[in-house]
Design an enzyme around this catalytic site. Sequence first.
Site, PDB file in Angstrom:
ATOM      1  N   SER A  22      64.812  72.366-107.103  1.00 18.23           N
ATOM      2  CA  SER A  22      64.270  71.701-105.909  1.00 18.23           C
ATOM      3  C   SER A  22      62.855  71.186-106.149  1.00 18.23           C
ATOM      4  O   SER A  22      62.207  70.689-105.233  1.00 18.23           O
ATOM      5  CB  SER A  22      64.270  72.674-104.713  1.00 18.23           C
ATOM      6  OG  SER A  22      63.610  73.873-105.051  1.00 18.23           O
ATOM      7  N   ASN A 109      62.385  84.326-101.201  1.00 23.90           N
ATOM      8  CA  ASN A 109      62.946  84.094 -99.869  1.00 23.90           C
ATOM      9  C   ASN A 109      61.875  84.118 -98.779  1.00 23.90           C
ATOM     10  O   ASN A 109      61.863  83.267 -97.891  1.00 23.90           O
ATOM     11  CB  ASN A 109      64.041  85.120 -99.566  1.00 23.90           C
ATOM     12  CG  ASN A 109      65.213  84.985-100.523  1.00 23.90           C
ATOM     13  OD1 ASN A 109      65.260  84.031-101.295  1.00 23.90           O
ATOM     14  ND2 ASN A 109      66.141  85.924-100.473  1.00 23.90           N
ATOM     15  N   THR A 154      66.530  46.845 -63.525  1.00 27.44           N
ATOM     16  CA  THR A 154      67.558  47.881 -63.643  1.00 27.44           C
ATOM     17  C   THR A 154      68.799  47.125 -64.091  1.00 27.44           C
ATOM     18  O   THR A 154      68.989  45.962 -63.701  1.00 27.44           O
ATOM     19  CB  THR A 154      67.842  48.610 -62.308  1.00 27.44           C
ATOM     20  OG1 THR A 154      68.343  47.652 -61.380  1.00 27.44           O
ATOM     21  CG2 THR A 154      66.607  49.271 -61.723  1.00 27.44           C
ATOM     22  N   HIS A 155      69.617  47.744 -64.906  1.00 25.66           N
ATOM     23  CA  HIS A 155      70.810  47.076 -65.485  1.00 25.66           C
ATOM     24  C   HIS A 155      70.420  45.774 -66.194  1.00 25.66           C
ATOM     25  O   HIS A 155      71.212  44.835 -66.228  1.00 25.66           O
ATOM     26  CB  HIS A 155      71.868  46.778 -64.417  1.00 25.66           C
ATOM     27  CG  HIS A 155      72.118  47.898 -63.476  1.00 25.66           C
ATOM     28  ND1 HIS A 155      73.045  48.890 -63.722  1.00 25.66           N
ATOM     29  CD2 HIS A 155      71.542  48.219 -62.284  1.00 25.66           C
ATOM     30  CE1 HIS A 155      73.036  49.766 -62.722  1.00 25.66           C
ATOM     31  NE2 HIS A 155      72.131  49.385 -61.833  1.00 25.66           N
ATOM     32  N   SER A 276      61.585  33.812 -91.903  1.00 22.67           N
ATOM     33  CA  SER A 276      62.937  33.762 -92.441  1.00 22.67           C
ATOM     34  C   SER A 276      62.905  32.976 -93.749  1.00 22.67           C
ATOM     35  O   SER A 276      62.082  32.088 -93.929  1.00 22.67           O
ATOM     36  CB  SER A 276      63.848  33.078 -91.422  1.00 22.67           C
ATOM     37  OG  SER A 276      64.924  32.449 -92.069  1.00 22.67           O
ATOM     38  N   LYS A 282      61.386  30.526 -87.580  1.00 23.59           N
ATOM     39  CA  LYS A 282      61.539  31.926 -87.198  1.00 23.59           C
ATOM     40  C   LYS A 282      60.271  32.766 -87.353  1.00 23.59           C
ATOM     41  O   LYS A 282      59.518  32.613 -88.297  1.00 23.59           O
ATOM     42  CB  LYS A 282      62.653  32.599 -88.032  1.00 23.59           C
ATOM     43  CG  LYS A 282      64.049  32.129 -87.730  1.00 23.59           C
ATOM     44  CD  LYS A 282      64.534  32.500 -86.341  1.00 23.59           C
ATOM     45  CE  LYS A 282      64.918  33.952 -86.229  1.00 23.59           C
ATOM     46  NZ  LYS A 282      66.084  34.281 -87.029  1.00 23.59           N
ATOM     47  N   ASN A 284      60.047  36.808 -86.919  1.00 21.58           N
ATOM     48  CA  ASN A 284      60.941  37.928 -86.607  1.00 21.58           C
ATOM     49  C   ASN A 284      60.207  39.241 -86.339  1.00 21.58           C
ATOM     50  O   ASN A 284      59.231  39.550 -87.020  1.00 21.58           O
ATOM     51  CB  ASN A 284      61.929  38.144 -87.762  1.00 21.58           C
ATOM     52  CG  ASN A 284      62.897  36.991 -87.912  1.00 21.58           C
ATOM     53  OD1 ASN A 284      63.179  36.287 -86.940  1.00 21.58           O
ATOM     54  ND2 ASN A 284      63.384  36.786 -89.115  1.00 21.58           N
ATOM     55  N   GLU A 289      62.418  46.277 -85.274  1.00 23.80           N
ATOM     56  CA  GLU A 289      63.843  46.484 -85.588  1.00 23.80           C
ATOM     57  C   GLU A 289      64.006  47.655 -86.550  1.00 23.80           C
ATOM     58  O   GLU A 289      64.932  48.459 -86.423  1.00 23.80           O
ATOM     59  CB  GLU A 289      64.439  45.216 -86.207  1.00 23.80           C
ATOM     60  CG  GLU A 289      64.619  44.100 -85.188  1.00 23.80           C
ATOM     61  CD  GLU A 289      64.970  42.790 -85.869  1.00 23.80           C
ATOM     62  OE1 GLU A 289      66.092  42.654 -86.353  1.00 23.80           O
ATOM     63  OE2 GLU A 289      64.102  41.911 -85.929  1.00 23.80           O
ATOM     64  N   TYR A 316      69.193  85.067 -96.420  1.00 26.12           N
ATOM     65  CA  TYR A 316      68.978  83.790 -97.112  1.00 26.12           C
ATOM     66  C   TYR A 316      70.241  83.339 -97.845  1.00 26.12           C
ATOM     67  O   TYR A 316      70.977  84.130 -98.426  1.00 26.12           O
ATOM     68  CB  TYR A 316      67.830  83.926 -98.137  1.00 26.12           C
ATOM     69  CG  TYR A 316      67.607  82.640 -98.917  1.00 26.12           C
ATOM     70  CD1 TYR A 316      66.839  81.609 -98.396  1.00 26.12           C
ATOM     71  CD2 TYR A 316      68.214  82.442-100.163  1.00 26.12           C
ATOM     72  CE1 TYR A 316      66.653  80.421 -99.098  1.00 26.12           C
ATOM     73  CE2 TYR A 316      68.033  81.257-100.867  1.00 26.12           C
ATOM     74  CZ  TYR A 316      67.255  80.254-100.327  1.00 26.12           C
ATOM     75  OH  TYR A 316      67.089  79.079-101.012  1.00 26.12           O
ATOM     76  N   GLN A 321      67.952  75.511 -98.831  1.00 25.36           N
ATOM     77  CA  GLN A 321      67.072  74.643 -99.627  1.00 25.36           C
ATOM     78  C   GLN A 321      67.168  73.191 -99.136  1.00 25.36           C
ATOM     79  O   GLN A 321      66.254  72.402 -99.350  1.00 25.36           O
ATOM     80  CB  GLN A 321      67.465  74.758-101.104  1.00 25.36           C
ATOM     81  CG  GLN A 321      66.638  73.920-102.030  1.00 25.36           C
ATOM     82  CD  GLN A 321      66.851  74.305-103.488  1.00 25.36           C
ATOM     83  OE1 GLN A 321      66.377  75.339-103.946  1.00 25.36           O
ATOM     84  NE2 GLN A 321      67.600  73.487-104.212  1.00 25.36           N
ATOM     85  N   LYS A 324      64.338  71.123 -96.715  1.00 26.76           N
ATOM     86  CA  LYS A 324      63.097  70.423 -97.034  1.00 26.76           C
ATOM     87  C   LYS A 324      63.229  68.905 -97.030  1.00 26.76           C
ATOM     88  O   LYS A 324      62.433  68.203 -96.409  1.00 26.76           O
ATOM     89  CB  LYS A 324      62.523  70.956 -98.347  1.00 26.76           C
ATOM     90  CG  LYS A 324      61.764  72.267 -98.116  1.00 26.76           C
ATOM     91  CD  LYS A 324      61.399  72.979 -99.347  1.00 26.76           C
ATOM     92  CE  LYS A 324      62.358  74.038 -99.832  1.00 26.76           C
ATOM     93  NZ  LYS A 324      63.166  74.794 -98.916  1.00 26.76           N
TER      94      LYS A 324
END
Length: 457
Positions: A22, A109, A154-155, A276, A282, A284, A289, A316, A321, A324
Site C-alpha cells: 500500500s 493495526n 419551482t418545477h 470549443s 462557444k 463552455n 460540469e 482488523y 486497507q 485510504k
Amino acid sequence: MPMWEGRFSKKLDERTNDFNSSIKFDHRMYKQDIKGSIAHSKMLAKQGIIKEEESKSIIDGLNGILEDLESGKLEFDPNAEDIHMFVEAELTKRIGDNGKKLHTARSRNDQVALDIRMYLKDEVTTLIENLKKLAGTFIKKAEENTHTIMPGYTHMQRAQPVTFAHHLMAYVEMFLRDLERLSETYKRIDVSPIGSCALAGTTYPLDREFEAKELGFSKVTNNSLDGVSDRDFIIELLSDISIIMMHLSRISEEIILWASWEFKFIELDDSFSTGSSIMPQKKNPDITELIRGKTGRVYGDLYTMLTVMKGTPLAYNKDMQEDKEAIFDALDTVNLCITTLDPLVETMTVIKENMKKAAAEGFINATDCADYLTVKGIPFRDAYKIVGNLVKYCIENKTTLEKLDISVYKKFSNVFDEDIYDAIDLINCVNKRNVLGGPAAEQVMKQIEIAKKKLNV
Ligand code: ARG
C-alpha cells in the site's frame, strides 16, 4: 525481505508483494507515522518499557528520516509493504538494534488506525477552511445583490420573485450545515486507538492517555477490538463530503443553466470557461460540469467504504486497507472543487437586467395580485380564480399584468383600483415578503450578518 519473514520458508512472489503493498498511496501519511512513532517511543521510555537512551536514539533516527523525506534526500521504497514497514526498516538501517525496539507493544493495526485519524484531523481542518472561504465568497456576492430581482422557480417554472442574494444565501445555509457536520465528525476522528495493539491490547503497562495527549487527541478508544477495526469515522467523513459535493453539484447545475443563452443571468469570466475545438462561438462552463461529474465519483468512494466494511468480522482485516484510496480521493476531489468554484463565483458577472426581465415575464406576481384582492376582502380561493382568468386573458392578448389597463382589471373584479400597480410591482412584491427567512432585502441583510458572524468573516 519482509519483517515477518521468520515464519516463512519461501520468498514472497513478486505479484503478491505488488498486490499487497500500500506504499504507493499510504506514503502520504509519513509525517503522521513518524510523529506517532516518536510519541510511542517516548511513552515506552516513560513507562520503563525501553531505556531512556534507546528512546532517544529512536527519536533522533525518526527525526532524521522525517527531515530527509521532506528535503527529498530519502525516497519511499516502492517495494516496501506499507509506510509503517518502510519507516521502521529505514530506522533500523540507520540506528541498528535500537530501531527494532520501537514496535514493542504496538501493531500495525493500531498504528494504521492512529495514522489515518491524525491525517484526517489535518484534512478536515483544511476542508473546513476552504469551505468557509467559499461561503464567504457567496456572502460577498449576496451583499452586492440584495436588490437584484430574479425569478424564483419551482418545477423549473417561474414561481415567485426573489433576489439573487436570497438565492445565494440559500447555499450559504447549506454550507453552514456542512461545516457543522464536519466539526461533529472531527470529534469522532479525534480519538486515539493506539494501545489497542493487534486486537487484544497488551500485557505491557502502557500509558495510553499520555501517548494520546502527546499527539493532540482529546480521547482514547474504549475497546481494543473497536479501536483497530472501526472505520465509521471514515464513512462518516465520506458522507459529509458527499453531501458537500451534492451541494456543489446543485449550484454547478444552476450556474450551467444561468450561463446558457436561454437564461443569460450570468457570464463566466473568460479565465474560468473553455472554448470549443470546432464551434467558434462557444464558451463552455466545463468547470461546473466537472464538479457535477466528480460528485458521482465521490459518491462512489462512499459506496466503496460502505461495501468494504459490511462483511468484515472483528477485528482488523486487510480489506480495510482499501479505506485510504477512497478517502484520499474524496478529500482531494472536494478540495479541488471548492477551491476552483470559489474564484469562478467571485469573478462571474451577474447580468441583473436579464434576471429582472425574466422575472417580469412569467406572471410571478400573480400570487401578489391575488393577495391584493384578499386584503380587500375577497376570499383567497375566489381571488385565485379571478387572477387565473386575468393571466389567461394576458396570455391570449400577449400582455402582462403590469401592462393591463385599469379598465380591464375592473372587468374581472370591481375591487381593483389604481393601487394594484404598486401591489404587483416586482420590487414591492419582494420587499413585502418581509417574513423571517424571506427574500426582502431587510431580511436577507439580517441573515447575511448572522452568517458572517458564524463564519467569522
Ligand atoms: N497497510 C495496512 C493497512 O493499510 C496496515 C495494517 C496492516 N496490518 C496487518 N495486520 N497486515 O491497512
